[in-house]
Design an enzyme around this catalytic site. Structure first.
Site, PDB file in Angstrom:
ATOM      1  N   GLY A 218     102.034  61.915  80.414  1.00 32.13           N
ATOM      2  CA  GLY A 218     101.575  60.684  79.699  1.00 32.13           C
ATOM      3  C   GLY A 218     102.586  60.629  78.610  1.00 32.13           C
ATOM      4  O   GLY A 218     102.750  59.349  78.105  1.00 32.13           O
ATOM      5  N   ASP A 219     103.170  61.394  78.008  1.00 28.41           N
ATOM      6  CA  ASP A 219     103.982  61.405  77.016  1.00 28.41           C
ATOM      7  C   ASP A 219     105.595  60.492  77.489  1.00 28.41           C
ATOM      8  O   ASP A 219     105.795  59.539  76.640  1.00 28.41           O
ATOM      9  CB  ASP A 219     104.673  62.663  76.306  1.00 28.41           C
ATOM     10  CG  ASP A 219     103.653  63.439  75.715  1.00 28.41           C
ATOM     11  OD1 ASP A 219     102.604  62.829  75.221  1.00 28.41           O
ATOM     12  OD2 ASP A 219     103.536  64.808  75.499  1.00 28.41           O
ATOM     13  N   GLY A 254     107.302  71.801  83.016  1.00 33.40           N
ATOM     14  CA  GLY A 254     107.717  71.461  81.373  1.00 33.40           C
ATOM     15  C   GLY A 254     107.279  70.279  81.142  1.00 33.40           C
ATOM     16  O   GLY A 254     107.630  69.184  81.970  1.00 33.40           O
TER      17      GLY A 254
HETATM   18  O1  RIB Z   1     100.929  65.975  76.003  1.00 33.70           O
HETATM   19  C1  RIB Z   1     101.650  67.352  76.429  1.00 33.70           C
HETATM   20  C2  RIB Z   1     101.878  67.991  75.094  1.00 33.70           C
HETATM   21  O2  RIB Z   1     100.690  68.214  74.519  1.00 33.70           O
HETATM   22  C3  RIB Z   1     102.418  69.444  75.176  1.00 33.70           C
HETATM   23  O3  RIB Z   1     104.040  69.487  75.257  1.00 33.70           O
HETATM   24  C4  RIB Z   1     101.816  70.166  74.039  1.00 33.70           C
HETATM   25  O4  RIB Z   1     102.632  70.658  73.460  1.00 33.70           O
HETATM   26  C5  RIB Z   1     100.826  69.253  73.487  1.00 33.70           C
HETATM   27  O5  RIB Z   1     101.102  68.964  72.647  1.00 33.70           O
END
Ligand code: RIB
Length: 272
Positions: A218-219, A254
């Site tokens: 999602g990031d 990761g």
């Molecule tokens: O979205 C994933 C992230 O959520 C992870 O890297 C963890 O650190 C949390 O912030």
């Protein structure tokens, strides 16, 4: 702007139920935090990125600072927190699904009031930092893209000031979509939808992949979408690019283990 965490990750056959203990594999220490992940993803795709984040004055903070720099992101620490650097405790099962507990630590001390946010074309933020930081960004950014993760109630005025709000299905349930000029809802393996004042204007599906680890997908979507938004893409094109980048991010362990390049995303888009 946002969180930077040390991710302590353990893989196990299935996620434990409440009250249950399960045995997993070896623990891995990986760079994470929604802010750092989104910054690294956008940088890998070619954006010029500055990360505003708070780290503790400890070994984890120095390690994370070096990690952010190695991703081609300029790190600005408006505050040096006396609290420990943020950490996330993550379990990942055999299907690549995960559960996460975040200990915010230094992230709770982030304060960007001394930074001229108008210097940035777009500010991308998430909710692992204090409400005051988000309100400040909404008031002073040229364009704020806000990823409302992890979900919590927010001042509706802050939300309506955002250029774009990004939420997953669960997070979107508590949003008044009609009140938001632009809201992008991610649907996991089903892709993403763009709503303008609650009306669907675009939709995109990702390529079919077999995920190894969905942490941070999602990031990567948020980093990729924000880059394409900044470049002026139409909603459909920005969504197609971002869902493809998010899918490719699941192909290695990761949160920052499989950040795709622009060339990789375009290659997959052409195949599609
Ligand atoms: O979205 C994933 C992230 O959520 C992870 O890297 C963890 O650190 C949390 O912030």
């Amino acid at each position: 702007m946002g969180s930077a965490n040390v991710d302590l990750v353990v893989r196990c056959a299935r996620l434990p139920r409440p009250g249950e203990t399960v045995i997993g594999g070896d623990v891995a220490r990986l760079a994470g935090g929604k802010g750092a992940n989104q910054a690294a993803a956008a940088a890998r795709l070619g954006a010029r990125v500055t990360l505003l984040a708070a780290l503790g004055d400890d070994e984890s903070g120095r390690w994370l600072g070096a990690s952010v720099a190695s991703q081609g992101v300029e790190l600005v620490q408006p505050v040096r927190s006396p609290r420990p650097t943020g950490a996330a405790f993550i379990t990942v099962d055999d299907h690549g699904e995960n559960s996460i507990v975040v200990a915010p630590g230094a992230n709770a001390d982030l304060d960007v009031s001394g930074v001229d946010l108008a210097d940035f074309d777009v500010v991308l933020a998430q909710l692992e930092v204090p409400d005051a930081v988000i309100a400040d960004a909404a008031a002073r950014s040229a364009a704020l893209v806000l990823n409302v993760a992890p979900a919590r109630p927010l001042d509706p005025e802050v939300l309506t000031r955002c250029a774009v709000v990004i939420a997953n299905e669960l997070e979107s349930a508590s949003l008044d979509l009609a009140a938001l000029a632009h809201c992008v809802v991610t649907l996991g393996a089903r892709g993403a939808v763009h709503y303008a004042h609650g009306v669907e204007v675009a939709r995109a599906a990702p390529p079919a992949v077999t995920p190894v680890d969905t942490v941070g997908a999602g990031d990567v979507f948020c980093g990729a979408y924000t880059l394409r938004y900044a470049l002026g893409d139409a909603p459909e094109r920005a969504l197609a690019y971002a869902v493809t980048a998010g899918a490719l991010a699941t192909l290695a362990p990761g949160a920052q283990g499989a950040l795709p390049t622009d060339t990789e995303v375009r290659t997959w888009l052409e195949r599609a």
